[in-house]
Every structure is written in C-alpha cells, then in structure tokens.
Design an enzyme around this catalytic site. Sequence first.
Site, PDB file in Angstrom:
ATOM      1  N   ASN A  99       0.776  -1.233   0.000  1.00 52.27           N
ATOM      2  CA  ASN A  99       0.000   0.000   0.000  1.00 52.27           C
ATOM      3  C   ASN A  99       0.810   1.286   0.000  1.00 52.27           C
ATOM      4  OD1 ASN A  99      -2.604   1.309   0.074  1.00 52.27           O
ATOM      5  ND2 ASN A  99      -2.108   1.931   2.172  1.00 52.27           N
ATOM      6  N   GLU A 118     -10.190  -4.292   3.223  1.00 54.50           N
ATOM      7  CA  GLU A 118     -10.280  -3.306   4.303  1.00 54.50           C
ATOM      8  C   GLU A 118     -11.125  -3.818   5.465  1.00 54.50           C
ATOM      9  OE1 GLU A 118     -11.390   0.510   2.762  1.00 54.50           O
ATOM     10  OE2 GLU A 118      -9.994   0.394   1.073  1.00 54.50           O
ATOM     11  N   ASP A 194      -4.114   9.322   5.983  1.00 51.63           N
ATOM     12  CA  ASP A 194      -3.622   8.514   4.869  1.00 51.63           C
ATOM     13  C   ASP A 194      -2.097   8.622   4.844  1.00 51.63           C
ATOM     14  OD1 ASP A 194      -3.387   7.196   2.293  1.00 51.63           O
ATOM     15  OD2 ASP A 194      -5.464   7.713   1.927  1.00 51.63           O
TER      16      ASP A 194
END
Length: 287
Positions: A99, A118, A194
């Site tokens: 990721n 997720e 994030d």
Amino acid sequence: MMIPEVAVKVGAALGEGPVWDIARECLWFVDIKGHRLHRFDPKTGALESTAAPEEPGWVVPLRDGALLVGAKAGVHRHARGAFTLLHAVEQDLPGNRLNDAAVHPDGSVWLGTMDNAEDAPSGGYYRLHAGVCTALSPKPMIITNGPAFSPDGRTVYLVDTLERTILSAPVDAEGHPGVTRIFARVPPGMGYPDGPAVDSAGTVWVGLFGGWGVVRFAPDGTMLGKVEFPVANVTKIAFGGADLTTVYATTARKGLSQGELAAQPAAGDLFTFTVEVPGLAPEYPSV
C-alpha cells in the site's frame, strides 16, 4: 497562503504514492485501482501513464532510471516496459496487497501492506535492504500507511488509518525500529489519516481521506493546522521542484457517490501548492 490548485487532470480512482525524482525533475505516482503508473513533468505539463500489474501501491525511482513498484504480489522492478518480481511479500496472505512505502536515509525501502478488502487486521510493515525483506514489529493493522522519516532518519512515522492514529518509533543505528508510541490522533469528523510526509523542519504532513485536506503536526505531535482542498479524499503529498517547496498531492474518486463526484469535478486529480519550508531531498534506494 497554501491554496491547492490542479496541477494536471488525472481522474484517478485511487491516486497515491507521489514521489519526486530529483535526477529527472518529474513526479511519479500511481492509481492503485486504475492499475496505472503516472509520470508528471511540471515543465511541460505532460502526464505519461503506463499500465501496471495488479494494483500498484507505490513507485520509487532508482538511480539507473528504472523504478521499484510495489504491486499486489510484491516488489517489482520496472524497466523498458517490463515488470520483474524481485521480492514476493506475504504469499500466505492472498487477500493483502502493498500500500505505501518510503526510502530511509540508509537506502533501505520500508513498505506496508493491508487487507485489500479493508476488513481484517492483516497488514504489516517490512524493510527491504541489501536484497533481504524483513518483517518489522508494529502490531497488525487493517490499513497501513507510510512510513515517513524524520530529517535525521532516527524516527519513523507509521499510520494506522482506520484507528485514526499516527505512531512513531525510534530507528537505531542498524536501521531497525524500536517500540512504537502514539504520536498523534486525527479526531472523528476530520477524515482518516492517509499517507505521511515530513519536511526539512520535521513537520509531519498527513493526507486526510474523507477529510478535505492535509493536516500538519509539529515534531512533538501538536496539530499545527490544515490545508483545505476542494476534494474530499486527499491521499498523500510529496515535496518537489528545484528547491523542494512545490507540494504535489494525490487525490481519489474512490468511495464517492455520483452526486459527490458531480460536486467535486477535480476528485482524483493531482494538486499542487507552494510552501516556505522545503521538504527533504528524496533518497534513492540501495536495494
């Protein structure tokens, strides 16, 4: 004032992983769900795109002009149009994918994984150095983001996205992390943290997915403020340009309804703004 503007139209489903390439004076980034690698040339405004295998979580330029690409199966080398798998990661967890990643000052590449659905806390962190990929110690997470490093490389920042928590840990002389602690939390209603990035003053910048901006933290974890964006999903920034004061930010269309997309026509585009404090010169991997 830091006012983001669109640098180039992209329309990425999940734009991520911007990184400045000093030698070639361009920005690399990915569209994870669009299976694309992007190269943006700020001098010409040109955007070049390449299809990627599976879902590319990140891209890192190499000194020889090739790229390291973290896709679902592991770390790949991309050169002359071909992708070659160098290091398989988590073959025992087929539901996971890579990721995010960053290069430590010692040349090692630190990377994170996540559950692609997720849902399960199966994501972890790894350190790729001298041809060896080693698992690191932080507890499993559903979605990992980062890492990012302090200017001296002695602190690493790791993001537990769904817990809205940013962790930090000391990095020893051999390049291994110590015990993690909570560095900062993003309060409910401000989106989810994030990708992180750090500037030359040690300020930690974190994209806010669903939070309409980028939040900044002092080295002691104090929240300094937020850069507001006209789109909801801001994923990560990178410092670029000749003096590293030009910020580039990736954004995403993922998760937005048709009505929200109509109200956010720039969702998924690459944004830019300028800052007074420059970023850190990106490192090239020595892997």
